[in-house]
Design a protein around this motif. Structure first.
Motif, PDB file in Angstrom:
ATOM      1  N   GLU A  44       4.047  -0.086  17.382  1.00 53.52           N
ATOM      2  CA  GLU A  44       3.052   1.041  17.171  1.00 53.52           C
ATOM      3  C   GLU A  44       2.580   1.015  15.638  1.00 53.52           C
ATOM      4  O   GLU A  44       3.870   1.420  15.050  1.00 53.52           O
ATOM      5  N   ILE A  45       1.507   1.143  15.332  1.00 54.31           N
ATOM      6  CA  ILE A  45       1.153   1.117  13.887  1.00 54.31           C
ATOM      7  C   ILE A  45       0.018   1.928  13.443  1.00 54.31           C
ATOM      8  O   ILE A  45      -0.856   2.071  14.256  1.00 54.31           O
ATOM      9  N   PHE A  46       0.620   2.915  12.834  1.00 48.44           N
ATOM     10  CA  PHE A  46      -0.537   4.088  12.381  1.00 48.44           C
ATOM     11  C   PHE A  46      -0.980   3.740  10.863  1.00 48.44           C
ATOM     12  O   PHE A  46      -0.231   3.308   9.839  1.00 48.44           O
ATOM     13  N   LEU A  47      -2.100   4.014  10.509  1.00 47.05           N
ATOM     14  CA  LEU A  47      -2.704   3.841   9.342  1.00 47.05           C
ATOM     15  C   LEU A  47      -3.315   5.060   8.731  1.00 47.05           C
ATOM     16  O   LEU A  47      -3.805   5.914   9.561  1.00 47.05           O
ATOM     17  N   VAL A  48      -3.076   5.647   7.509  1.00 46.16           N
ATOM     18  CA  VAL A  48      -3.456   6.604   6.799  1.00 46.16           C
ATOM     19  C   VAL A  48      -4.407   5.936   5.708  1.00 46.16           C
ATOM     20  O   VAL A  48      -4.133   5.735   4.614  1.00 46.16           O
ATOM     21  N   LYS A  49      -5.773   6.214   5.831  1.00 43.27           N
ATOM     22  CA  LYS A  49      -6.728   5.619   4.795  1.00 43.27           C
ATOM     23  C   LYS A  49      -6.701   6.377   3.589  1.00 43.27           C
ATOM     24  O   LYS A  49      -6.458   8.001   3.873  1.00 43.27           O
ATOM     25  N   GLY A  50      -6.723   6.257   2.457  1.00 41.03           N
ATOM     26  CA  GLY A  50      -6.398   7.009   1.358  1.00 41.03           C
ATOM     27  C   GLY A  50      -5.379   7.580   1.024  1.00 41.03           C
ATOM     28  O   GLY A  50      -5.141   8.498   0.235  1.00 41.03           O
ATOM     29  N   PHE A  51      -4.198   6.976   1.487  1.00 42.58           N
ATOM     30  CA  PHE A  51      -2.762   7.426   1.607  1.00 42.58           C
ATOM     31  C   PHE A  51      -2.325   7.771   0.200  1.00 42.58           C
ATOM     32  O   PHE A  51      -1.939   8.615  -0.138  1.00 42.58           O
ATOM     33  N   LEU A  52      -2.819   6.727  -0.590  1.00 38.45           N
ATOM     34  CA  LEU A  52      -2.458   6.859  -2.152  1.00 38.45           C
ATOM     35  C   LEU A  52      -3.751   6.820  -2.938  1.00 38.45           C
ATOM     36  O   LEU A  52      -4.381   5.997  -2.362  1.00 38.45           O
ATOM     37  N   LYS A  53      -3.672   7.825  -3.865  1.00 44.75           N
ATOM     38  CA  LYS A  53      -4.805   7.588  -4.943  1.00 44.75           C
ATOM     39  C   LYS A  53      -4.720   6.365  -5.568  1.00 44.75           C
ATOM     40  O   LYS A  53      -3.591   5.659  -5.854  1.00 44.75           O
ATOM     41  N   ARG A  55      -4.934   5.388  -8.749  1.00 45.16           N
ATOM     42  CA  ARG A  55      -3.808   5.698 -10.117  1.00 45.16           C
ATOM     43  C   ARG A  55      -2.446   5.673  -9.496  1.00 45.16           C
ATOM     44  O   ARG A  55      -1.616   5.128 -10.036  1.00 45.16           O
ATOM     45  N   ASP A  56      -2.107   6.342  -8.388  1.00 43.16           N
ATOM     46  CA  ASP A  56      -0.903   6.663  -8.104  1.00 43.16           C
ATOM     47  C   ASP A  56      -0.261   5.038  -7.409  1.00 43.16           C
ATOM     48  O   ASP A  56       0.778   4.713  -7.786  1.00 43.16           O
ATOM     49  N   CYS A  57      -1.256   4.352  -6.901  1.00 44.03           N
ATOM     50  CA  CYS A  57      -0.651   3.017  -6.471  1.00 44.03           C
ATOM     51  C   CYS A  57      -0.545   1.994  -7.692  1.00 44.03           C
ATOM     52  O   CYS A  57       0.474   1.243  -7.554  1.00 44.03           O
ATOM     53  N   LYS A  58      -1.350   2.198  -8.493  1.00 42.71           N
ATOM     54  CA  LYS A  58      -1.288   1.467  -9.671  1.00 42.71           C
ATOM     55  C   LYS A  58       0.057   1.694 -10.554  1.00 42.71           C
ATOM     56  O   LYS A  58       0.714   0.826 -10.982  1.00 42.71           O
ATOM     57  N   ASP A  59       0.303   2.917 -10.764  1.00 43.69           N
ATOM     58  CA  ASP A  59       1.563   3.390 -11.190  1.00 43.69           C
ATOM     59  C   ASP A  59       2.692   2.898 -10.558  1.00 43.69           C
ATOM     60  O   ASP A  59       3.930   2.505 -11.117  1.00 43.69           O
ATOM     61  N   LEU A  60       2.829   3.022  -9.220  1.00 47.77           N
ATOM     62  CA  LEU A  60       3.912   2.390  -8.436  1.00 47.77           C
ATOM     63  C   LEU A  60       4.064   0.956  -8.454  1.00 47.77           C
ATOM     64  O   LEU A  60       5.173   0.593  -8.737  1.00 47.77           O
ATOM     65  N   VAL A  61       3.121   0.444  -8.403  1.00 50.41           N
ATOM     66  CA  VAL A  61       3.043  -1.289  -8.513  1.00 50.41           C
ATOM     67  C   VAL A  61       3.497  -1.689  -9.857  1.00 50.41           C
ATOM     68  O   VAL A  61       4.393  -2.361 -10.116  1.00 50.41           O
ATOM     69  N   GLU A  62       3.128  -0.776 -10.892  1.00 52.68           N
ATOM     70  CA  GLU A  62       3.615  -1.412 -12.319  1.00 52.68           C
ATOM     71  C   GLU A  62       5.013  -1.242 -12.470  1.00 52.68           C
ATOM     72  O   GLU A  62       5.573  -1.948 -12.936  1.00 52.68           O
ATOM     73  N   PRO A  95      10.227  11.102 -11.214  1.00 51.31           N
ATOM     74  CA  PRO A  95       9.149  11.733 -10.479  1.00 51.31           C
ATOM     75  C   PRO A  95       8.181  10.926  -9.690  1.00 51.31           C
ATOM     76  O   PRO A  95       7.237  11.490  -8.770  1.00 51.31           O
ATOM     77  N   LEU A  96       8.022   9.717 -10.261  1.00 49.51           N
ATOM     78  CA  LEU A  96       6.764   9.015  -9.661  1.00 49.51           C
ATOM     79  C   LEU A  96       6.610   8.754  -8.129  1.00 49.51           C
ATOM     80  O   LEU A  96       5.663   9.092  -7.650  1.00 49.51           O
ATOM     81  N   PRO A  97       7.667   8.611  -7.385  1.00 46.42           N
ATOM     82  CA  PRO A  97       7.699   8.439  -6.089  1.00 46.42           C
ATOM     83  C   PRO A  97       7.749   9.748  -5.205  1.00 46.42           C
ATOM     84  O   PRO A  97       7.555   9.892  -3.846  1.00 46.42           O
ATOM     85  N   LYS A  98       8.097  10.765  -5.790  1.00 45.78           N
ATOM     86  CA  LYS A  98       8.306  12.075  -5.257  1.00 45.78           C
ATOM     87  C   LYS A  98       7.064  12.704  -4.393  1.00 45.78           C
ATOM     88  O   LYS A  98       7.268  13.109  -3.083  1.00 45.78           O
ATOM     89  N   SER A  99       5.851  12.503  -4.837  1.00 40.65           N
ATOM     90  CA  SER A  99       4.647  13.094  -4.028  1.00 40.65           C
ATOM     91  C   SER A  99       4.351  12.194  -3.083  1.00 40.65           C
ATOM     92  O   SER A  99       4.454  12.828  -1.759  1.00 40.65           O
ATOM     93  N   CYS A 100       4.610  10.981  -3.039  1.00 36.80           N
ATOM     94  CA  CYS A 100       4.643   9.932  -1.962  1.00 36.80           C
ATOM     95  C   CYS A 100       5.754  10.251  -0.736  1.00 36.80           C
ATOM     96  O   CYS A 100       5.201  10.420   0.422  1.00 36.80           O
TER      97      CYS A 100
END
Length: 120
Positions: A44-53, A55-62, A95-100
């Protein structure tokens, strides 16, 4: 079942309890307006579109790319040249992953105290 398996059983890992709790989370996800269930055989797979903004995604990947290190194996299971993946372990005070993490906890209805720290 061996005596060792009996004494090391974790009552929190009871398959019936986990299935019951999984069903609660499943129903919560299905009822959530931002969640889409993806057709898949065997999972069972669930998708949440727009889960990360973006900028948040870019910061996490970096952060992950900057600090990832070869993944480790449990002591006693190591084999030379076996592990090929890399992992970044965020610090507990990062603090970077906290909101996620909080968003995931809220979405699933699980107190963050029961979750593991996010890894990348």
């Amino acid at each position: 079942m061996t005596a060792q398996a009996t004494t090391s059983f974790d009552p929190n890992a009871d398959p019936r309890k986990l299935a019951w709790f999984g069903e609660i989370v499943r129903r919560r996800l299905i009822a959530h307006p931002a969640v889409e269930q993806v057709c898949s055989e065997g999972a069972e797979i669930f998708l949440v579109k727009g889960f990360l903004k973006r900028r948040d995604c870019k910061d996490l990947v970096e952060a992950i790319n900057r600090q990832a290190a070869p993944s480790t194996l449990y002591i006693g299971t190591e084999r030379e040249n076996f592990r090929t993946s890399y992992t970044h372990h965020f610090a507990n005070d990062d603090p970077l992953p906290k909101s996620c993490e909080q968003y995931i906890a809220d979405l699933l209805g699980i107190d963050p105290i029961y979750s593991e720290r996010m890894q990348g």
